[in-house]
Design a protein around this motif. Structure first.
Motif, PDB file in Angstrom:
ATOM      1  N   GLN A  19      -2.159  78.015  -7.054  1.00  0.00           N
ATOM      2  CA  GLN A  19      -2.620  77.247  -8.219  1.00  0.00           C
ATOM      3  C   GLN A  19      -3.208  78.172  -9.278  1.00  0.00           C
ATOM      4  OE1 GLN A  19      -5.493  74.524  -6.656  1.00  0.00           O
ATOM      5  NE2 GLN A  19      -4.012  72.980  -6.036  1.00  0.00           N
ATOM      6  N   HIS A  60       8.624  75.054 -10.411  1.00  0.00           N
ATOM      7  CA  HIS A  60       8.703  73.686  -9.890  1.00  0.00           C
ATOM      8  C   HIS A  60       7.459  72.835 -10.137  1.00  0.00           C
ATOM      9  CE1 HIS A  60      12.599  74.053  -7.973  1.00  0.00           C
ATOM     10  NE2 HIS A  60      12.227  75.203  -7.424  1.00  0.00           N
ATOM     11  N   CYS A  61       6.503  73.345 -10.912  1.00  0.00           N
ATOM     12  CA  CYS A  61       5.328  72.514 -11.201  1.00  0.00           C
ATOM     13  C   CYS A  61       4.781  72.830 -12.587  1.00  0.00           C
ATOM     14  CB  CYS A  61       4.246  72.709 -10.143  1.00  0.00           C
ATOM     15  SG  CYS A  61       3.643  74.388  -9.960  1.00  0.00           S
ATOM     16  N   THR A  62       4.099  71.861 -13.160  1.00  0.00           N
ATOM     17  CA  THR A  62       3.475  72.002 -14.473  1.00  0.00           C
ATOM     18  C   THR A  62       2.019  71.574 -14.373  1.00  0.00           C
ATOM     19  OG1 THR A  62       5.560  71.491 -15.599  1.00  0.00           O
ATOM     20  CG2 THR A  62       3.528  71.275 -16.888  1.00  0.00           C
ATOM     21  N   TRP A  69      -0.735  68.353  -9.385  1.00  0.00           N
ATOM     22  CA  TRP A  69       0.590  68.916  -9.650  1.00  0.00           C
ATOM     23  C   TRP A  69       1.009  69.932  -8.570  1.00  0.00           C
ATOM     24  CZ3 TRP A  69      -0.158  74.143 -10.399  1.00  0.00           C
ATOM     25  CH2 TRP A  69      -1.454  74.529 -10.768  1.00  0.00           C
ATOM     26  N   LEU A  70       0.048  70.461  -7.828  1.00  0.00           N
ATOM     27  CA  LEU A  70       0.340  71.300  -6.662  1.00  0.00           C
ATOM     28  C   LEU A  70      -0.658  70.894  -5.591  1.00  0.00           C
ATOM     29  CD1 LEU A  70       1.065  75.143  -6.549  1.00  0.00           C
ATOM     30  CD2 LEU A  70      -0.073  73.912  -4.701  1.00  0.00           C
ATOM     31  N   LEU A  93       5.012  70.027  -5.140  1.00  0.00           N
ATOM     32  CA  LEU A  93       5.009  70.532  -6.508  1.00  0.00           C
ATOM     33  C   LEU A  93       5.623  69.486  -7.431  1.00  0.00           C
ATOM     34  CD1 LEU A  93       6.575  74.024  -5.647  1.00  0.00           C
ATOM     35  CD2 LEU A  93       4.194  73.323  -5.411  1.00  0.00           C
ATOM     36  N   ARG A  94       4.987  69.274  -8.600  1.00  0.00           N
ATOM     37  CA  ARG A  94       5.470  68.249  -9.528  1.00  0.00           C
ATOM     38  C   ARG A  94       5.388  68.726 -10.975  1.00  0.00           C
ATOM     39  NH1 ARG A  94       6.208  63.279  -7.422  1.00  0.00           N
ATOM     40  NH2 ARG A  94       5.237  62.744  -5.433  1.00  0.00           N
ATOM     41  N   HIS A  95       6.355  68.262 -11.765  1.00  0.00           N
ATOM     42  CA  HIS A  95       6.286  68.426 -13.215  1.00  0.00           C
ATOM     43  C   HIS A  95       5.667  67.206 -13.866  1.00  0.00           C
ATOM     44  CE1 HIS A  95       8.352  72.246 -13.529  1.00  0.00           C
ATOM     45  NE2 HIS A  95       9.355  71.802 -12.790  1.00  0.00           N
ATOM     46  N   ALA A 101       9.554  65.095  -6.417  1.00  0.00           N
ATOM     47  CA  ALA A 101       8.723  66.245  -6.077  1.00  0.00           C
ATOM     48  C   ALA A 101       9.575  67.326  -5.430  1.00  0.00           C
ATOM     49  CB  ALA A 101       7.615  65.819  -5.121  1.00  0.00           C
ATOM     50  N   THR A 102       9.081  68.540  -5.492  1.00  0.00           N
ATOM     51  CA  THR A 102       9.663  69.643  -4.741  1.00  0.00           C
ATOM     52  C   THR A 102       8.713  69.981  -3.602  1.00  0.00           C
ATOM     53  OG1 THR A 102      10.795  70.559  -6.668  1.00  0.00           O
ATOM     54  CG2 THR A 102      10.397  72.040  -4.810  1.00  0.00           C
ATOM     55  N   ALA A 236      -6.418  71.309  -8.224  1.00  0.00           N
ATOM     56  CA  ALA A 236      -5.262  71.240  -9.119  1.00  0.00           C
ATOM     57  C   ALA A 236      -5.615  70.493 -10.402  1.00  0.00           C
ATOM     58  CB  ALA A 236      -4.091  70.558  -8.411  1.00  0.00           C
TER      59      ALA A 236
END
Length: 244
Positions: A19, A60-62, A69-70, A93-95, A101-102, A236
């Motif tokens: 993070q 893979h995240c924002t 987001w993580l 992980l998310r945008h 999600a990843t 996060a």
């Protein structure tokens, strides 16, 4: 009853260091050194080394203050991580909160950590997190209930006259290599309490060596798991607030 993965997982601290790196608060070499202490060499499935693993995380995240987001997910008794996945932990992980999600899955292999990144639908029970205050209260209550039940039976911890010494030794293990700099105080305190509870649980399990107290110990284990996930989710969001 003994489920070490939700009592402690290096994925917790890995998530916290990643993070910080994603938000630009750590130089690459510092992030690499911390992750090496938490899982040896880190690689992708194709053999690419740690710098490429960190790039995958960033891709893979924002960072955002609106949602975790993580985040960290730890399986618990009766709650597998995912039906098709046999893993002790994962990072989500998310945008954005509405999109897919990843999952970043760490697998330990011969002293190294191999990462698998894959898009996945995450069940709702793995998307909800307690606030730090609620998680702390839940953990306190679980510890008190277990302590009272064990004391009522007059049990000793394997003849250990000073069990706090064993607890302290285990805490040293949980705290390596330490938390990232400037972690939010509420999260740091919650993780410290989870580490202490984990050490107590390990001490009781090794000292008693029976299943009489499984219900109480299971309650502590679940509270530890929830506390660790809550701390990572809170970090996060707070980092996302500063990043924005």
């Amino acid at each position: 009853m003994h489920s070490p993965y939700y009592v402690y997982s290096p994925a917790q601290n890995i998530a916290l260091w990643v993070q910080q790196w994603v938000c630009g608060r750590l130089p690459l070499d510092e992030a690499i050194d911390a992750l090496a202490e938490l899982g040896g060499p880190h690689r992708l499935e194709d053999g690419s080394e740690i710098a490429y693993v960190l790039r995958e995380f960033r891709a893979h995240c924002t960072p955002s203050s609106r949602y975790p987001w993580l985040s960290l997910v730890l399986p618990g008794p009766g709650q597998a991580l995912l039906a098709h996945l046999d893993a002790p932990a994962a990072l989500v992980l998310r945008h954005d909160p509405a999109g897919s999600a990843t999952l970043a899955i760490p697998n330990n292999h011969r002293g190294a950590t191999q990462w698998e990144f894959s898009d996945s639908e995450v069940p709702m029970h793995l998307q909800s997190f307690l606030m730090p205050g609620d998680a702390d209260t839940q953990l306190r209550l679980a510890i008190d209930r277990a302590a009272n039940a064990i004391a009522a039976h007059g049990m000793a911890l394997d003849g250990v006259q000073q069990p706090r010494l064993r607890v302290g030794t285990l805490r040293d293990f949980y705290e390596t290599p330490g938390l990232p700099p400037e972690i939010p105080e509420r999260a740091a305190k919650l993780i410290a309490r989870a580490d202490y509870a984990s050490a107590i649980l390990e001490t009781v399990l090794s000292g008693i060596g029976e299943h009489r107290f499984d219900p109480e110990l299971l309650s502590i284990g679940n509270a530890i798991r929830d506390a660790r996930m809550a701390a990572v989710a809170y970090c996060a969001i707070e980092l996302g607030r500063e990043y924005a």
